[in-house]
Design a protein around this motif. Structure first.
Motif, PDB file in Angstrom:
ATOM      1  N   LEU A 128      40.738  44.325  58.498  1.00  0.00           N
ATOM      2  CA  LEU A 128      41.178  43.259  58.975  1.00  0.00           C
ATOM      3  C   LEU A 128      42.612  43.198  58.727  1.00  0.00           C
ATOM      4  N   ARG A 129      43.242  43.686  57.730  1.00  0.00           N
ATOM      5  CA  ARG A 129      44.860  43.679  57.544  1.00  0.00           C
ATOM      6  C   ARG A 129      45.402  44.361  58.505  1.00  0.00           C
ATOM      7  N   ALA A 130      44.797  45.415  59.067  1.00  0.00           N
ATOM      8  CA  ALA A 130      45.309  46.020  60.258  1.00  0.00           C
ATOM      9  C   ALA A 130      45.004  45.572  61.497  1.00  0.00           C
ATOM     10  N   ALA A 131      44.049  44.978  61.721  1.00  0.00           N
ATOM     11  CA  ALA A 131      43.729  44.249  63.066  1.00  0.00           C
ATOM     12  C   ALA A 131      44.556  43.126  63.303  1.00  0.00           C
ATOM     13  N   LEU A 132      44.608  42.293  62.045  1.00  0.00           N
ATOM     14  CA  LEU A 132      45.408  40.801  62.313  1.00  0.00           C
ATOM     15  C   LEU A 132      46.893  41.090  62.373  1.00  0.00           C
ATOM     16  N   SER A 133      47.335  42.291  62.069  1.00  0.00           N
ATOM     17  CA  SER A 133      48.782  42.372  62.188  1.00  0.00           C
ATOM     18  C   SER A 133      49.104  43.050  63.586  1.00  0.00           C
ATOM     19  N   GLY A 134      47.907  43.467  64.482  1.00  0.00           N
ATOM     20  CA  GLY A 134      48.288  43.803  65.911  1.00  0.00           C
ATOM     21  C   GLY A 134      48.045  45.079  65.845  1.00  0.00           C
ATOM     22  N   GLU A 135      47.610  45.980  64.885  1.00  0.00           N
ATOM     23  CA  GLU A 135      47.465  47.439  65.119  1.00  0.00           C
ATOM     24  C   GLU A 135      46.543  47.631  65.906  1.00  0.00           C
ATOM     25  N   ARG A 136      46.599  48.776  66.517  1.00  0.00           N
ATOM     26  CA  ARG A 136      45.293  49.429  67.046  1.00  0.00           C
ATOM     27  C   ARG A 136      44.390  50.255  65.975  1.00  0.00           C
ATOM     28  N   VAL A 137      43.174  49.900  65.955  1.00  0.00           N
ATOM     29  CA  VAL A 137      42.303  50.505  64.865  1.00  0.00           C
ATOM     30  C   VAL A 137      41.481  51.238  65.196  1.00  0.00           C
ATOM     31  N   ALA A 138      41.441  52.541  65.006  1.00  0.00           N
ATOM     32  CA  ALA A 138      40.396  53.609  65.148  1.00  0.00           C
ATOM     33  C   ALA A 138      40.330  54.393  63.805  1.00  0.00           C
ATOM     34  N   GLU A 139      39.285  53.901  63.247  1.00  0.00           N
ATOM     35  CA  GLU A 139      39.117  54.345  61.665  1.00  0.00           C
ATOM     36  C   GLU A 139      37.529  54.580  61.500  1.00  0.00           C
ATOM     37  N   GLN A 140      37.242  55.431  60.686  1.00  0.00           N
ATOM     38  CA  GLN A 140      36.047  55.738  60.086  1.00  0.00           C
ATOM     39  C   GLN A 140      36.124  55.138  58.545  1.00  0.00           C
ATOM     40  N   TYR A 141      35.585  54.016  58.259  1.00  0.00           N
ATOM     41  CA  TYR A 141      35.414  53.674  57.176  1.00  0.00           C
ATOM     42  C   TYR A 141      34.045  54.060  56.338  1.00  0.00           C
ATOM     43  N   ASP A 142      34.045  53.613  54.995  1.00  0.00           N
ATOM     44  CA  ASP A 142      32.803  53.959  54.555  1.00  0.00           C
ATOM     45  C   ASP A 142      31.457  53.403  54.902  1.00  0.00           C
ATOM     46  N   THR A 143      31.758  52.304  55.361  1.00  0.00           N
ATOM     47  CA  THR A 143      30.390  51.521  55.872  1.00  0.00           C
ATOM     48  C   THR A 143      30.442  51.308  57.112  1.00  0.00           C
ATOM     49  N   PHE A 144      31.406  51.393  57.910  1.00  0.00           N
ATOM     50  CA  PHE A 144      31.383  51.027  59.364  1.00  0.00           C
ATOM     51  C   PHE A 144      32.561  51.947  59.892  1.00  0.00           C
ATOM     52  N   ALA A 145      32.423  52.029  61.502  1.00  0.00           N
ATOM     53  CA  ALA A 145      33.619  52.611  62.015  1.00  0.00           C
ATOM     54  C   ALA A 145      34.097  51.887  63.212  1.00  0.00           C
ATOM     55  N   VAL A 146      35.313  51.940  63.534  1.00  0.00           N
ATOM     56  CA  VAL A 146      36.040  51.164  64.634  1.00  0.00           C
ATOM     57  C   VAL A 146      36.795  52.137  65.372  1.00  0.00           C
ATOM     58  N   ASP A 147      36.568  52.144  66.858  1.00  0.00           N
ATOM     59  CA  ASP A 147      37.236  52.876  67.478  1.00  0.00           C
ATOM     60  C   ASP A 147      37.964  52.355  68.444  1.00  0.00           C
ATOM     61  N   GLY A 148      39.186  52.233  68.339  1.00  0.00           N
ATOM     62  CA  GLY A 148      40.298  51.798  69.400  1.00  0.00           C
ATOM     63  C   GLY A 148      40.172  50.283  69.760  1.00  0.00           C
ATOM     64  N   PHE A 149      39.991  49.631  68.459  1.00  0.00           N
ATOM     65  CA  PHE A 149      40.102  48.082  68.770  1.00  0.00           C
ATOM     66  C   PHE A 149      41.537  47.596  68.271  1.00  0.00           C
ATOM     67  N   ARG A 150      41.947  46.688  69.581  1.00  0.00           N
ATOM     68  CA  ARG A 150      43.395  45.935  69.304  1.00  0.00           C
ATOM     69  C   ARG A 150      43.149  44.640  69.685  1.00  0.00           C
ATOM     70  N   LEU A 151      43.499  43.712  68.704  1.00  0.00           N
ATOM     71  CA  LEU A 151      43.766  42.212  69.164  1.00  0.00           C
ATOM     72  C   LEU A 151      44.526  41.907  70.203  1.00  0.00           C
ATOM     73  N   ALA A 152      44.102  41.527  71.268  1.00  0.00           N
ATOM     74  CA  ALA A 152      45.011  40.958  72.440  1.00  0.00           C
ATOM     75  C   ALA A 152      45.899  39.860  72.442  1.00  0.00           C
ATOM     76  N   ARG A 153      45.311  39.084  71.056  1.00  0.00           N
ATOM     77  CA  ARG A 153      46.268  37.871  70.714  1.00  0.00           C
ATOM     78  C   ARG A 153      46.640  37.898  69.375  1.00  0.00           C
ATOM     79  N   PRO A 154      47.092  38.579  68.417  1.00  0.00           N
ATOM     80  CA  PRO A 154      47.211  38.771  66.951  1.00  0.00           C
ATOM     81  C   PRO A 154      48.061  37.523  66.608  1.00  0.00           C
ATOM     82  N   PRO A 155      47.587  37.058  65.545  1.00  0.00           N
ATOM     83  CA  PRO A 155      48.347  35.751  65.156  1.00  0.00           C
ATOM     84  C   PRO A 155      49.893  35.819  64.697  1.00  0.00           C
TER      85      PRO A 155
END
Length: 327
Positions: A128-155
């Motif tokens: 969430l720190r990355a996503a809410l700052s507007g970054e594109r997130v492609a990360e393998q975390y220990d408990t889930f993976a996110v592949d190429g998500f970016r918020l279209a309207r970051p706050p």
């Protein structure tokens, strides 16, 4: 009472029992009475975001927070999108409270494995720190993976993130990687033991505490009503371990034994008055406000009232207004 320039915060839990269309007007009354914060709850009633959106419509200056929503019951991207929407609706005033919740909520009701809660909460904060700052997130975390998500309207102003925390590990995580902790099911004296773990993460960490309050001078009615909550919550393994850590093993063991034996009535009867009086603020409105002040004196920066009905059929809003700091 105008508290616009007063840095102190004083919150209340929504939703109220009233119909949802009434909540914008209720929020307006609460803020006019002196409440600065409105925090939602998400268990088995309404979701954690809708009541806050309605509160924002009625009292746009109010600070809003979720206490809490779980990273197990929403996917990472959906959680980021919902937080972004709330941050756009209440810029600089929305606070995202996350918590692992419990196995009954996550597994029994939502069909999701309740696996490695510490790691899941930690990974969600990092995402969430990355996503809410507007970054594109492609990360393998220990408990889930996110592949190429970016918020279209970051706050424009990413919301602060608070973590619901019980014992040392999650309390330290809240201080180290979040902006503060959310506490509940503890006495004012317990705060002195718990808060230092959060502050190990650095200065300026918020301590949000949901405080159970039953504003009645009928002590027997207040205790009788709250005992049912004690047996419902404190037999959940995580909360039971928390109370043991806080030093209540001896006084709560008879309740745990009766519950484990399947005797719900005996479990209810085994909850001593001392435990109820530790965990529930009750008495006249003035006595309740004084008891809430003890939480503040011991380190709580955002007290959040959760009104408990003593079964008298009295008006929820009237009680809230009587407890307001400006009363």
């Amino acid at each position: 009472m105008n508290r616009q320039n007063d840095p102190r915060r004083y919150g209340i839990t929504m939703p109220f029992p009233a119909p949802l269309p009434d909540h914008p007007a209720i929020a307006r009354e609460l803020v006019d009475a002196g409440y600065t914060d409105i925090w939602s709850i998400e268990v088995d009633g309404l979701d954690g975001f809708t009541p806050l959106a309605l509160a924002a419509a009625g009292a746009p200056e109010a600070r809003l927070g979720t206490a809490i929503v779980s990273p197990y019951t929403r996917g990472p991207a959906l959680l980021a999108m919902t937080a972004a929407a709330m941050a756009e609706l209440a810029p600089g005033r929305f606070h995202l409270g996350l918590g692992a919740a419990s196995k009954p909520i996550v597994s029994d009701w939502n069909g999701t494995a309740y696996d490695r809660p510490y790691q899941r909460v930690r990974d969600t904060v990092r995402f969430l720190r990355a996503a809410l700052s507007g970054e594109r997130v492609a990360e393998q975390y220990d408990t889930f993976a996110v592949d190429g998500f970016r918020l279209a309207r970051p706050p424009q102003t990413p919301p602060p993130i608070y973590l619901a925390a019980l014992r040392e590990g999650m309390l330290r995580l809240a201080g180290r990687e979040a902006d503060g902790a959310i506490l509940n099911w503890l006495s004012a004296d317990d705060v002195k033991r718990v808060a230092p773990y959060v502050h190990e993460g650095g200065p300026g960490k918020e301590i949000v505490c949901r405080i159970f309050v039953c504003p009645t001078e009928d002590a027997d009615a207040a205790r009788s009503s709250f005992r049912r909550m004690v047996t419902a919550y404190l037999n959940v393994p995580g909360y039971a371990a928390y109370q043991r850590w806080l030093g209540r093993t001896d006084v709560l063991q008879p309740m745990w034994d009766a519950w484990a034996a399947g005797d719900r009535r005996a479990a209810l009867a085994a909850v001593p008055d001392s435990v109820v009086d530790d965990l529930l603020v009750h008495g006249s409105p003035a006595q309740c406000r004084a008891a809430i002040q003890r939480y503040i004196d011991n380190g709580v920066t955002v007290p959040v009232v959760w009104l408990i009905d003593a079964g008298t059929g009295s008006d929820h809003l009237a009680h809230a207004l009587a407890l307001a700091p400006g009363s």
